[in-house]
Enzyme design. Sequence first.
Site, short mmCIF file in Angstrom:
data_model
loop_
_atom_site.label_atom_id
_atom_site.label_comp_id
_atom_site.label_asym_id
_atom_site.label_seq_id
_atom_site.Cartn_x
_atom_site.Cartn_y
_atom_site.Cartn_z
N LYS A 123 0.85 -1.19 0.00
CA LYS A 123 0.00 0.00 0.00
C LYS A 123 0.88 1.23 0.00
O LYS A 123 1.81 1.35 0.81
CB LYS A 123 -0.89 -0.01 1.24
N ASP A 157 -5.32 0.66 8.26
CA ASP A 157 -5.10 0.41 6.84
C ASP A 157 -5.89 -0.79 6.31
O ASP A 157 -5.91 -1.02 5.09
CB ASP A 157 -3.61 0.14 6.57
#
Length: 311
Positions: A27, A154
């Site tokens: 990410k 996240d």
Amino acid sequence: MASTVAPWPAKRTDRLPKTPSELASAKINLYLHILGQRDDGYHELQSLVAFADCGDRVEVTGRASDWTLAIDGPFAEGLSGTAESDNLVLRAARRLAGRIGNTSPMALRLTKNLPVAAGIGGGSADAAAAIRLLARTWGGDVGPPAAWADLGADVPVCLLNRPALVEGMGERLTPVDGIPELPAVLINPGVPSSTGAVFATLAARYGQPATSPLPPPGTRNIRDFASWLASHRNDLTRPAMETTPPIGAALAALAGAPDVLLARMSGSGATCFGLFPDQAAAQTAVQWLRQHAPHCWVQETVLRTAPATRG
């Protein structure tokens, strides 16, 4: 506007495909604005997130009498001291099993290809990959990404697994279209970055939200996109470099690479990313960085505009 993950097919199967697996993509916070702290201690943020075509991999290796997780790969040692109760992959798997019901425990394998405590998703990306993989295996519905936010800030965006504007504490997601595929290079100085220590060092040096949080319509040119992105920031860069000085050296090396369009830290560090005009330039930069920053982990990649193909 909150987003949802499309449900997997409702029909369940008792047959497992041969070594089903899922990529836990790195990410990347293209920008990360920290806007303030709530009364409960959590921070409000605004971030544009994309995902790389490299990452860890989660596999189902068979059925088991209880959940197990084997860990291998070049960065497996970084997880050697993690207690099972703290492992997000197993926690996510057990929760999904309880949500779907009538499921059997599985033996899982995590191949850790990415550095640990590196600002690129880590355990959250691995947990999200396990959720997607097991939902596909069982034929279940994972529900809205925000429902998994308590596993980690996240996890929702990693579960979505596509470019998105992330707001709130990480639970408010707006999928974003129109971002070009971005040839990139990742660099990590080989030291972990503690998110808690970085936020403590931030010491209320909060930023303002972006006046243009999304790229202008039609921004398909990589150079134009990088120029727009340069007007944004990562508010954790300075405290991360104060906490972990090698981040600054890695970021400076990346900024000095030939043909780099933009160099920035992702998340709370320690990984930084650079954008390049094409893959050939990114490959050249990798070779240059391996000569000029030989102690760093360096990886060429492409930041995707759509979810990776499942393996």
